[in-house]
Design an enzyme around this catalytic site. Structure first.
Site, PDB file in Angstrom:
ATOM      1  N   TRP A 195       0.857  -1.191   0.000  1.00 20.43           N
ATOM      2  CA  TRP A 195       0.000   0.000   0.000  1.00 20.43           C
ATOM      3  C   TRP A 195       0.887   1.234   0.000  1.00 20.43           C
ATOM      4  O   TRP A 195       1.893   1.283   0.736  1.00 20.43           O
ATOM      5  CB  TRP A 195      -0.914   0.042   1.234  1.00 20.43           C
ATOM      6  CG  TRP A 195      -1.646   1.344   1.293  1.00 20.43           C
ATOM      7  CD1 TRP A 195      -2.709   1.708   0.523  1.00 20.43           C
ATOM      8  CD2 TRP A 195      -1.325   2.491   2.111  1.00 20.43           C
ATOM      9  NE1 TRP A 195      -3.071   3.013   0.815  1.00 20.43           N
ATOM     10  CE2 TRP A 195      -2.248   3.508   1.781  1.00 20.43           C
ATOM     11  CE3 TRP A 195      -0.348   2.743   3.080  1.00 20.43           C
ATOM     12  CZ2 TRP A 195      -2.224   4.766   2.389  1.00 20.43           C
ATOM     13  CZ3 TRP A 195      -0.318   4.002   3.685  1.00 20.43           C
ATOM     14  CH2 TRP A 195      -1.260   4.995   3.338  1.00 20.43           C
ATOM     15  N   GLU A 236      -3.012  -2.956  -2.530  1.00 20.80           N
ATOM     16  CA  GLU A 236      -4.145  -2.408  -1.764  1.00 20.80           C
ATOM     17  C   GLU A 236      -4.594  -1.043  -2.270  1.00 20.80           C
ATOM     18  O   GLU A 236      -3.909  -0.029  -2.092  1.00 20.80           O
ATOM     19  CB  GLU A 236      -3.753  -2.299  -0.277  1.00 20.80           C
ATOM     20  CG  GLU A 236      -4.886  -1.766   0.583  1.00 20.80           C
ATOM     21  CD  GLU A 236      -4.542  -1.721   2.078  1.00 20.80           C
ATOM     22  OE1 GLU A 236      -3.376  -1.965   2.435  1.00 20.80           O
ATOM     23  OE2 GLU A 236      -5.464  -1.427   2.872  1.00 20.80           O
ATOM     24  N   LYS A 238      -7.288   2.345  -2.520  1.00 23.22           N
ATOM     25  CA  LYS A 238      -7.922   3.227  -1.547  1.00 23.22           C
ATOM     26  C   LYS A 238      -8.666   4.333  -2.287  1.00 23.22           C
ATOM     27  O   LYS A 238      -8.283   4.716  -3.384  1.00 23.22           O
ATOM     28  CB  LYS A 238      -6.827   3.805  -0.652  1.00 23.22           C
ATOM     29  CG  LYS A 238      -7.318   4.613   0.521  1.00 23.22           C
ATOM     30  CD  LYS A 238      -6.171   4.839   1.509  1.00 23.22           C
ATOM     31  CE  LYS A 238      -6.624   5.709   2.653  1.00 23.22           C
ATOM     32  NZ  LYS A 238      -5.638   5.740   3.741  1.00 23.22           N
ATOM     33  N   ASP A 269      -9.768  -3.309   1.657  1.00 23.74           N
ATOM     34  CA  ASP A 269      -9.815  -2.788   3.026  1.00 23.74           C
ATOM     35  C   ASP A 269     -11.205  -2.206   3.251  1.00 23.74           C
ATOM     36  O   ASP A 269     -11.657  -1.346   2.475  1.00 23.74           O
ATOM     37  CB  ASP A 269      -8.720  -1.718   3.191  1.00 23.74           C
ATOM     38  CG  ASP A 269      -8.627  -1.173   4.605  1.00 23.74           C
ATOM     39  OD1 ASP A 269      -9.661  -0.759   5.154  1.00 23.74           O
ATOM     40  OD2 ASP A 269      -7.507  -1.122   5.162  1.00 23.74           O
ATOM     41  N   HIS A 272     -11.798   1.566   2.971  1.00 21.10           N
ATOM     42  CA  HIS A 272     -11.262   2.301   1.824  1.00 21.10           C
ATOM     43  C   HIS A 272     -12.266   2.641   0.744  1.00 21.10           C
ATOM     44  O   HIS A 272     -11.898   2.979  -0.371  1.00 21.10           O
ATOM     45  CB  HIS A 272     -10.113   1.514   1.193  1.00 21.10           C
ATOM     46  CG  HIS A 272      -8.861   1.591   1.999  1.00 21.10           C
ATOM     47  ND1 HIS A 272      -7.637   1.182   1.528  1.00 21.10           N
ATOM     48  CD2 HIS A 272      -8.644   2.040   3.250  1.00 21.10           C
ATOM     49  CE1 HIS A 272      -6.725   1.367   2.457  1.00 21.10           C
ATOM     50  NE2 HIS A 272      -7.315   1.885   3.519  1.00 21.10           N
ATOM     51  N   HIS A 296      -8.569  -6.549   4.474  1.00 29.34           N
ATOM     52  CA  HIS A 296      -8.143  -5.733   5.602  1.00 29.34           C
ATOM     53  C   HIS A 296      -9.426  -5.341   6.319  1.00 29.34           C
ATOM     54  O   HIS A 296     -10.162  -4.478   5.844  1.00 29.34           O
ATOM     55  CB  HIS A 296      -7.410  -4.482   5.132  1.00 29.34           C
ATOM     56  CG  HIS A 296      -5.925  -4.669   5.090  1.00 29.34           C
ATOM     57  ND1 HIS A 296      -5.045  -3.631   4.929  1.00 29.34           N
ATOM     58  CD2 HIS A 296      -5.171  -5.777   5.217  1.00 29.34           C
ATOM     59  CE1 HIS A 296      -3.811  -4.103   4.948  1.00 29.34           C
ATOM     60  NE2 HIS A 296      -3.860  -5.408   5.111  1.00 29.34           N
ATOM     61  N   ASP A 304     -12.185   6.950   6.832  1.00 31.17           N
ATOM     62  CA  ASP A 304     -11.342   5.759   7.011  1.00 31.17           C
ATOM     63  C   ASP A 304     -10.612   5.866   8.354  1.00 31.17           C
ATOM     64  O   ASP A 304      -9.398   5.991   8.412  1.00 31.17           O
ATOM     65  CB  ASP A 304     -10.347   5.708   5.836  1.00 31.17           C
ATOM     66  CG  ASP A 304      -9.384   4.538   5.933  1.00 31.17           C
ATOM     67  OD1 ASP A 304      -9.772   3.507   6.492  1.00 31.17           O
ATOM     68  OD2 ASP A 304      -8.248   4.664   5.448  1.00 31.17           O
ATOM     69  N   ASP A 306     -10.264   3.799  10.907  1.00 26.66           N
ATOM     70  CA  ASP A 306      -9.606   2.625  11.494  1.00 26.66           C
ATOM     71  C   ASP A 306      -9.969   2.405  12.959  1.00 26.66           C
ATOM     72  O   ASP A 306      -9.099   2.188  13.805  1.00 26.66           O
ATOM     73  CB  ASP A 306      -8.082   2.704  11.292  1.00 26.66           C
ATOM     74  CG  ASP A 306      -7.703   2.508   9.836  1.00 26.66           C
ATOM     75  OD1 ASP A 306      -7.943   1.409   9.328  1.00 26.66           O
ATOM     76  OD2 ASP A 306      -7.192   3.460   9.203  1.00 26.66           O
ATOM     77  N   ASP A 336      -7.029  -4.526  10.205  1.00 26.59           N
ATOM     78  CA  ASP A 336      -6.263  -3.299   9.954  1.00 26.59           C
ATOM     79  C   ASP A 336      -6.947  -2.113  10.622  1.00 26.59           C
ATOM     80  O   ASP A 336      -7.838  -1.491  10.038  1.00 26.59           O
ATOM     81  CB  ASP A 336      -6.106  -3.055   8.451  1.00 26.59           C
ATOM     82  CG  ASP A 336      -5.254  -1.815   8.169  1.00 26.59           C
ATOM     83  OD1 ASP A 336      -4.591  -1.330   9.113  1.00 26.59           O
ATOM     84  OD2 ASP A 336      -5.248  -1.332   7.021  1.00 26.59           O
TER      85      ASP A 336
HETATM   86  C1  RNT Z   1      -3.840   2.547   4.807  1.00 25.47           C
HETATM   87  C2  RNT Z   1      -3.947   1.094   4.544  1.00 25.47           C
HETATM   88  C3  RNT Z   1      -2.814   0.252   5.067  1.00 25.47           C
HETATM   89  C4  RNT Z   1      -2.367   0.647   6.457  1.00 25.47           C
HETATM   90  C5  RNT Z   1      -1.388  -0.309   7.089  1.00 25.47           C
HETATM   91  C6  RNT Z   1      -0.721   0.276   8.281  1.00 25.47           C
HETATM   92  O1  RNT Z   1      -4.983   3.233   4.511  1.00 25.47           O
HETATM   93  O2  RNT Z   1      -5.160   0.604   5.055  1.00 25.47           O
HETATM   94  O3  RNT Z   1      -3.150  -1.081   4.984  1.00 25.47           O
HETATM   95  O4  RNT Z   1      -3.452   0.783   7.315  1.00 25.47           O
HETATM   96  O5  RNT Z   1      -0.510  -0.758   6.148  1.00 25.47           O
HETATM   97 ZN    ZN Z   2      -5.414  -1.521   4.943  1.00 24.16          ZN
END
Ligand code: RNT
Ligand code: ZN
Length: 432
Positions: A195, A236, A238, A269, A272, A296, A304, A306, A336
């Site tokens: 990513w 990955e 986004k 993810d 994302h 993820h 986003d 997290d 994640d």
């Molecule tokens: C970032 C991505 C990625 C990170 C990690 C730390 O938006 O989701 O995967 O969260 O690599």
């Molecule tokens: Zn991620």
């Protein structure tokens, strides 16, 4: 360091509750024992970066950046590889089953030396590999293309400066070699996931150039084929990031195309995408075009953000799609998120157990739902989907925890707090 597993709920209560639940599920054609056997074989890749607020162990200190942000100041974050491993041990003792740990390149053990990202070696991960081997854990890996002076302007593999691109290409190439070493040593394929934060805060004048450069850089990163038995590459995408609101070079469309063209795994993810977009729906949509999917699992709140994963409708839908479409063999599940506002070990345990519970719900889905649909009975499908929500899944989950020798119900909090008391005092000099 194992944490104590004492003070679980009365085992006979959960065993007899499961007896009733098993009979109830048998009524609707579901074998709970078979579901638990499958669940026991599904590893979750635990993200190491939740344990220290995405800081890592490099000697340089750089701001996180790349659109990533950790909020909260709960005391006692892990400061060293040993502290992080001891926290992971504490969490893994409270999560039923055998799992994996997901590392970022910045978590190498560099012996206090300033090893830059383009000098990464498998040797920097020897400590992690030995630790994982002793515990029968798999490892997954990620190049770290953020929190670095050469990523400070928000561009890495797509940078207009060829020297900066070369630096990150070298880092990513070396990261794949680390993944390979992990996979070989542990006998289970490491997923090395790439990513990058590259994007633009405001409207770009050139959207195509950076994407062409990214494609070229990726081709260089993946130039050496590695045996998929030991290393699998994932990319990955986004939608946006903080500071990259108007343009993300590695968007979903970009990476979907790249993954299909180059036979790479696609990392999806859950944070994302647009909040109204269903990630669950994407799994079957890409199933025949990409060799595999890395999930993820995260929880975005308004953006986003997290947040720690919880048992939401979205999570249930994602797990349901993995299970119902028979995708367990070609989907890897990873967490994640990073939250420093609550106990970090608890954050791992809550998220992993939520994901496992969602998988269990999917494994316990009554077959009559699908049968109704196949027979064109849409009224029956909706009615049965609603009725299934009231089936006694909690009793089956408790039984699973008991069988896997982890605390049943909220009893894991007691064990987690014992670990927390010990380490917080050690790390901060304060008693929690
Ligand atoms: C970032 C991505 C990625 C990170 C990690 C730390 O938006 O989701 O995967 O969260 O690599
Ligand atoms: Zn991620």
């Amino acid at each position: 360091m194992k944490v104590s597993r004492s003070r679980r709920a009365n085992p006979s209560a959960s065993a007899s509750a499961h007896g009733l639940a098993r009979a109830r599920y048998a009524d609707v054609g579901v074998d709970t024992d078979a579901a638990l056997r499958i669940l026991a074989g599904i590893p979750v890749s635990i993200q190491c970066w939740q344990g220290d607020d995405v800081r890592g162990f490099e000697t340089r200190t750089t701001v996180l950046g790349g659109g990533l942000a950790v909020t909260g100041s709960h005391p006692g974050r892990a400061r060293t590889p040993d502290e992080l491993r001891s926290d992971l041990d504490a969490a893994l003792a409270l999560i039923p089953g055998r799992h994996r740990v997901n590392l970022h390149a910045m978590y190498g053990e560099f012996g206090g030396k300033p090893v830059d990202r383009d000098a990464l070696e498998p040797a920097h991960f020897r400590g992690w590999i030995d630790w994982a081997r002793q515990r029968g854990l798999g490892l997954d890996f990620n190049p770290t293309c953020f929190a670095h002076a050469r990523a400070a302007d928000g561009s890495t593999l797509s940078h207009r400066d060829a020297g900066i691109r070369r630096f990150w290409i070298e880092h990513c190439r070396r990261s794949r070699k680390v993944g390979l070493a992990m996979g070989r040593a542990l006998g289970t394929a490491c997923v090395t996931n790439l990513w990058i934060p590259d994007g633009s805060k405001d409207t770009p004048a050139d959207r195509r150039g950076p994407r062409e450069r990214l494609e070229e850089s990726l081709d260089a990163v993946f130039a050496d084929p590695l045996p998929p038995r030991y290393n699998v590459d994932a990319v990955e995408p986004k939608l946006f990031g903080i500071g990259a609101e108007s343009y993300t070079v590695g968007s979903h469309d970009f990476y979907l195309g790249y993954a299909v063209k180059n036979r790479k795994w696609l990392c999806l993810d859950t944070g994302h995408y647009h909040p109204t977009e269903s990630l669950a729906d994407k799994l079957s949509a890409v199933a025949s075009s990409v060799p595999g999917v890395l999930l993820h699992v995260s929880r975005g709140v308004r953006w986003d953000s997290d947040h720690v994963v919880t048992l939401t409708d979205e999570l249930l839908a994602v797990a349901r799609e993995v299970v119902a479409n028979d995708q367990l063999g070609r989907v890897r599940l990873g967490l994640d998120y990073f939250d420093a506002s609550i106990n970090r070990v608890a954050a791992w345990v809550i998220g992993a157990r939520a994901l496992q519970r969602a998988l269990l719900a999917a494994l316990l889905e009554p077959p009559a739902i699908r049968e109704a649909e196949a027979a064109g009975d849409l009224t029956g499908r909706l009615a049965l989907q609603e009725e299934a929500k009231g089936l006694p899944m909690g009793a089956v989950w408790d039984r699973f925890c008991e069988m896997m020798d982890v605390p049943v119900g909220a009893a894991w909090l007691t064990a987690m707090r014992a670990h927390d008391r010990r380490v917080t005092e050690e790390r901060t000099g304060l008693s929690p």
